[in-house]
Every structure is written in C-alpha cells, then in structure tokens.
Design a protein around this motif. Structure first.
Motif, PDB file in Angstrom:
ATOM      1  N   GLY A 104       0.404  -1.242  -0.514  1.00  0.00           N
ATOM      2  CA  GLY A 104      -0.158  -0.215  -0.041  1.00  0.00           C
ATOM      3  C   GLY A 104       0.842   1.199  -0.415  1.00  0.00           C
ATOM      4  N   SER A 105       2.044   1.176  -0.331  1.00  0.00           N
ATOM      5  CA  SER A 105       3.225   2.820  -0.037  1.00  0.00           C
ATOM      6  C   SER A 105       4.555   2.002  -1.460  1.00  0.00           C
ATOM      7  CB  SER A 105       3.271   2.789   1.690  1.00  0.00           C
ATOM      8  OG  SER A 105       4.151   1.763   1.839  1.00  0.00           O
ATOM      9  N   ALA A 106       4.841   3.376  -1.315  1.00  0.00           N
ATOM     10  CA  ALA A 106       5.905   2.897  -2.253  1.00  0.00           C
ATOM     11  C   ALA A 106       7.023   3.752  -1.546  1.00  0.00           C
ATOM     12  CB  ALA A 106       5.858   3.712  -3.738  1.00  0.00           C
ATOM     13  N   PHE A 171      16.285   5.205  -0.634  1.00  0.00           N
ATOM     14  CA  PHE A 171      16.064   5.433   0.967  1.00  0.00           C
ATOM     15  C   PHE A 171      15.673   6.773   1.534  1.00  0.00           C
ATOM     16  CE2 PHE A 171      20.148   4.893   2.086  1.00  0.00           C
ATOM     17  CZ  PHE A 171      20.081   4.755   3.618  1.00  0.00           C
ATOM     18  N   GLY A 172      14.639   7.233   2.358  1.00  0.00           N
ATOM     19  CA  GLY A 172      14.783   7.958   3.516  1.00  0.00           C
ATOM     20  C   GLY A 172      14.665   7.393   4.820  1.00  0.00           C
ATOM     21  N   GLY A 192       8.245   0.000   0.608  1.00  0.00           N
ATOM     22  CA  GLY A 192       6.624   0.209  -0.159  1.00  0.00           C
ATOM     23  C   GLY A 192       7.253  -1.115  -1.462  1.00  0.00           C
ATOM     24  N   LEU A 193       5.530  -1.697  -2.198  1.00  0.00           N
ATOM     25  CA  LEU A 193       5.728  -2.105  -2.772  1.00  0.00           C
ATOM     26  C   LEU A 193       4.863  -2.167  -3.915  1.00  0.00           C
ATOM     27  CD1 LEU A 193       6.263  -5.825  -1.208  1.00  0.00           C
ATOM     28  CD2 LEU A 193       8.329  -4.673  -3.131  1.00  0.00           C
ATOM     29  N   ALA A 194       4.040  -0.884  -3.626  1.00  0.00           N
ATOM     30  CA  ALA A 194       3.175  -0.644  -4.376  1.00  0.00           C
ATOM     31  C   ALA A 194       4.507   0.136  -6.226  1.00  0.00           C
ATOM     32  CB  ALA A 194       2.892   1.028  -3.866  1.00  0.00           C
ATOM     33  N   TYR A 195       3.161   1.079  -6.722  1.00  0.00           N
ATOM     34  CA  TYR A 195       3.629   1.657  -8.130  1.00  0.00           C
ATOM     35  C   TYR A 195       4.223   2.761  -7.513  1.00  0.00           C
ATOM     36  CZ  TYR A 195       1.189  -1.974 -11.323  1.00  0.00           C
ATOM     37  OH  TYR A 195       0.626  -2.697 -11.806  1.00  0.00           O
ATOM     38  N   ALA A 199       5.306   7.078  -4.631  1.00  0.00           N
ATOM     39  CA  ALA A 199       6.480   7.281  -4.249  1.00  0.00           C
ATOM     40  C   ALA A 199       6.090   8.448  -3.417  1.00  0.00           C
ATOM     41  CB  ALA A 199       7.517   6.562  -4.726  1.00  0.00           C
ATOM     42  N   GLU A 200       6.707   9.223  -1.955  1.00  0.00           N
ATOM     43  CA  GLU A 200       7.617  10.413  -1.734  1.00  0.00           C
ATOM     44  C   GLU A 200       8.704  10.586  -1.498  1.00  0.00           C
ATOM     45  OE1 GLU A 200       5.642  12.481  -0.495  1.00  0.00           O
ATOM     46  OE2 GLU A 200       3.231  11.278   0.272  1.00  0.00           O
ATOM     47  N   ILE A 201       9.491   9.633  -1.449  1.00  0.00           N
ATOM     48  CA  ILE A 201      10.949  10.162  -2.270  1.00  0.00           C
ATOM     49  C   ILE A 201      11.380   9.536  -3.398  1.00  0.00           C
ATOM     50  CG2 ILE A 201      13.481   8.668  -1.388  1.00  0.00           C
ATOM     51  CD1 ILE A 201      11.752   7.116   1.133  1.00  0.00           C
ATOM     52  N   LEU A 202      11.828  10.749  -4.422  1.00  0.00           N
ATOM     53  CA  LEU A 202      12.286  10.970  -5.890  1.00  0.00           C
ATOM     54  C   LEU A 202      12.595   9.396  -5.941  1.00  0.00           C
ATOM     55  CD1 LEU A 202      12.058  14.303  -6.553  1.00  0.00           C
ATOM     56  CD2 LEU A 202      10.212  13.243  -6.872  1.00  0.00           C
ATOM     57  N   GLY A 203      13.276   9.005  -6.865  1.00  0.00           N
ATOM     58  CA  GLY A 203      14.052   7.220  -7.264  1.00  0.00           C
ATOM     59  C   GLY A 203      13.382   6.687  -8.197  1.00  0.00           C
ATOM     60  N   ASN A 204      13.416   5.320  -7.936  1.00  0.00           N
ATOM     61  CA  ASN A 204      13.000   3.830  -8.370  1.00  0.00           C
ATOM     62  C   ASN A 204      12.881   2.803  -6.850  1.00  0.00           C
ATOM     63  OD1 ASN A 204      12.924   3.740 -10.674  1.00  0.00           O
ATOM     64  ND2 ASN A 204      14.873   2.521 -11.197  1.00  0.00           N
ATOM     65  N   PRO A 205      11.097   3.148  -6.734  1.00  0.00           N
ATOM     66  CA  PRO A 205      11.398   2.037  -5.545  1.00  0.00           C
ATOM     67  C   PRO A 205      12.294   1.102  -5.531  1.00  0.00           C
ATOM     68  CG  PRO A 205       8.891   3.471  -6.143  1.00  0.00           C
ATOM     69  CD  PRO A 205      10.588   4.018  -7.406  1.00  0.00           C
ATOM     70  N   VAL A 206      12.137   0.489  -4.326  1.00  0.00           N
ATOM     71  CA  VAL A 206      12.655  -1.354  -3.818  1.00  0.00           C
ATOM     72  C   VAL A 206      12.775  -1.800  -4.964  1.00  0.00           C
ATOM     73  CG1 VAL A 206      13.224  -3.309  -2.953  1.00  0.00           C
ATOM     74  CG2 VAL A 206      13.188  -0.849  -1.926  1.00  0.00           C
ATOM     75  N   PHE A 207      11.589  -2.203  -5.930  1.00  0.00           N
ATOM     76  CA  PHE A 207      10.852  -3.683  -6.415  1.00  0.00           C
ATOM     77  C   PHE A 207      11.336  -3.019  -8.194  1.00  0.00           C
ATOM     78  CE2 PHE A 207       8.395  -6.809  -9.052  1.00  0.00           C
ATOM     79  CZ  PHE A 207       9.417  -7.838  -8.927  1.00  0.00           C
TER      80      PHE A 207
END
Length: 409
Positions: A104-106, A171-172, A192-195, A199-207
């Motif tokens: 539910g978050s990224a 990461f934050g 977070g594993l969402a799309y 994301a609040e943090i600019l850049g690629n989420p982990v997945f």
C-alpha cells in the motif's frame, strides 16, 4: 566474441537472476499490545477525534495545502495493526532492520541515528557514518499521518534483501517521528511495494530497482501469510520475490487487471453476506494491501455488514463479537473477476487474549476513501491470510488463489 566468452557471459547473466524467499514474522499488533497494557482507550482518544479513517495515514508531499482524497498519489498505512515483518539490511557493512513489506506504499524508510524522537530510541537506527557505500542526497521528505507525521532526509546505499543486493537504492532516513504510534510499533521501518506514483521519495522504489538491475527471475512477487503465529509451519509468512511457489496454494489463480497504477488497485464485483445482502452491487474499487491487517470499506457499507455479523460497537471504535456465537455467524463473500472469495467467521473474526479472557473482534473496519473510480475497499491481511496473493508488474495484474494452510493452523 568467441564461443567460450559467450558461454561465460550467459552463465554470468543467469547467475544474476534469483528467486528470493523472505521469511515473515507475525507478531502482536500495536492494537493488541496496547489492549494488553491497558492503554488502548487513551491511545485512541488521543489519535481518533472522530471516525475510523483517522487510524489510517494519508500521505502526501510536504507543503500540500490539503488532503485531497481523489488524488491517485495518496498512500495508506495501518500502523495500528501491522503484523507481518521481515528483515533487510542497508549499508556496508550491513545494518539490519525489521520492516513491513507494504503493497500500500512505495517508499523505503528506516530511522536515522540522528533522529531525536522517542520512537527512534527504541528502534534500530541507520548509522550513515559507518557505511562505506553511503551517498548523501541532501533532499528532505515529509509524510503526514492522521496521528502525526514523519520527517527525514534522503540517501542512497546498498540494500540487501535475502541474497539479492540492490545498488544505490534511494531511501529515507527519518529524523523526527513524533507521537506514540511509532513508539509502540514493533517494526523499524517500511519497505513499499506499490507503483512509483505513490512514492514520496524521488527515484525508483525497491522493486523497480530490482527490475532495472535484473536481479530477479520475473517481475513478480507473491505473499503467503499464516493464520496464527507459532503454528506448525516453518515460518509465519513468506514474501517471494521473482515468482510464485505452487506449494503454498491450491487450485487455479484468478487474475485481476490493475485498474489504476498507484496502489495495487483492482475492480471488485460485489460483497455479500450469506449470499443475501449485497454491498457495492454495481462494482467498486479495491486495493490489495499487505500493510493493512483488516478489511476496510465505506462507513455505510461496513456498519451494515457489522450488524449482519452481530458485531457490537464500543466507545473506542472496536467491534466485538460474542465468541459463543461463532458457529452461527454468516459467511462473507467477495466477488472478484466473477469468482467468489468467501470468508467464514473463523477467518474474519480475530481472537485475542486479554489476561485470561478471550476476546472476539470483527475483522472489518470503516474508512472512507474516495477515488475517481468511487469509494475504495481495502483487502488487508484478514483477507490475505486465506488467499495467496501474486503481484505481477510485468502484466500489471494481481493473482489470488486459495492459500494452503495446515489443517490445525
């Protein structure tokens, strides 16, 4: 390039791909812990001025003038009930953290060693000065919650999940976590594993970083969540990155297309109680959310559903059920993709001990979230403990199948 060099190159490329198992631990939820400590009433009075929706964190960029519920970039967390946590590491050498793997978050965030809040003092904190691979970003971020907010600075470092390393992962580092919510949380941070739009943090989420660095067999991850902690199974749950495990589910997979790429949002056909009373009869939007332990829906529907299952409201927002009536309670069915996903009372009622007394609580919660597709339902862990869930980024779809649980779990 000769045949030998080509063969070595292909071998090297194949060894970069992985099917990664991440064991999940199921621990007492924040709500259960506060109830056992006798502090739940005070906590909810402090953080709940009106309705159930205040238990969820609506996250939006710092400086946003108002909470606009129609935005596709909103995020939900349910820190009151998060139960399933796993381990990751950051930095060189590795520093370990317990995180909620949250669809539910990224964002990925953990507490910083420079954090000044009481919450950080009781959790593991990231020591940037000890990591040789750390890169300072300099930007700040803020995530605002109904019961407080989180402030921090952004960074990059090597992330390790199981045996897979992700280089230069954004990461934050939280430096300010006011309020008591994070103090009693059993996890250090959130992955977070969402799309990416969430994301609040600019850049690629982990997945997304894993996909970009071709770390996994497939752009797919899946969750298996156990019903009880400490049962006769090897782990309380499992996140599988890179594919699915056919040993953990039975029957066919029902595939549901993602209707909005932020949350893992799908369309739900209807919800019925004992096949008679139907909610959202013309369909409604739903998200599949591992970071929320309950099933949530619009207040008018959930209150009607609570009445039909015989749940009694209390002054602190809990809905209790008479444990002696469990065998007579109706089934609740969610229709998704034309397929019925049915929960019995044993599956939607949560049993907890308060001293030597057993409590039975409803697994449904009212929360009003408005989206362009209409009111939003949240299929959290109460639903996902029965159904194995598959999140397919390659085809933008969610798969659900009957989870294979031991008979005595």
């Amino acid at each position: 390039m000769g045949p030998l060099q080509l063969a070595l190159l292909l071998l090297s490329a194949s060894t970069c791909l992985a099917l990664l198992r991440v064991p999940l631990q199921r621990r007492r939820s924040i709500r259960s812990q506060l109830r056992a400590d006798g502090a739940l009433d005070d906590f909810l009075r402090e953080h709940r001025p009106d309705a159930f929706s205040r238990r969820y964190a609506h996250c939006f960029p710092a400086g946003t003038p108002s909470l606009r519920l129609g935005r596709s970039s909103e995020k939900l967390y349910n820190f009151m009930d998060a139960q399933y946590f796993g381990q990751i590491s950051l930095g060189s050498p590795e520093q370990n953290f317990s995180v909620v793997f949250d669809t539910g978050s990224a964002d990925l965030w953990v507490p910083s060693s420079y954090c000044v809040s009481q919450a950080c003092a009781v959790h593991k904190r990231f020591r940037a000065f000890e990591s040789s691979s750390y890169l300072h970003d300099g930007r700040t971020f803020g995530i605002h919650y109904g019961s407080g907010h989180l402030l921090g600075v952004m960074a990059r470092d090597t992330l390790k999940v199981g045996d897979v390393s992700v280089l230069n992962q954004e990461f934050g580092e939280s430096v300010y976590e006011p309020g008591s919510t994070f103090v009693v949380a059993r996890f250090d941070g959130v992955l977070g594993l969402a799309y990416p739009p969430l994301a609040e943090i600019l850049g690629n989420p982990v997945f997304d970083s894993m996909m970009a660095q071709t770390s996994l067999d497939q752009p797919v991850f899946s969750f298996y969540l156990s019903r009880k902690a400490g049962g006769n199974i090897d782990v309380d749950g499992e996140l599988l990155l890179g594919g699915t495990d056919e040993a953990l589910y039975d029957g066919p997979i029902t595939w549901l297309p993602v209707t909005a790429k932020g949350y893992w949002q799908i369309r739900m056909d209807s919800v019925s109680v004992q096949g008679i009373k139907t909610f959202c009869p013309r369909g409604c939007a739903a998200i599949v959310d591992t970071g929320t332990s309950l099933i949530a829906g619009p207040t008018n529907h959930i209150l009607g559903l609570q009445q039909l299952i015989g749940a009694t409201p209390t002054s602190i927002g809990e809905f209790f059920i008479d444990c002696a009536r469990m065998s007579s309670l109706p089934r609740v069915t969610f229709v998704l993709g034309g397929v019925e996903f049915t929960l019995t009372a044993d599956q939607y009622v949560r049993k907890e001990m308060l001293g030597d007394k057993e409590l039975c609580l409803s697994g449904f919660m009212a929360v009003d979230i408005v989206t362009p597709q209409g009111p939003l339902w949240i299929l959290g862990d109460v639903f996902l403990t029965k159904f194995y869930s598959i999140f397919d980024r390659g085809n933008d779809r969610v798969g659900l199948a009957l989870a294979r649980h031991p008979a005595n779990s």
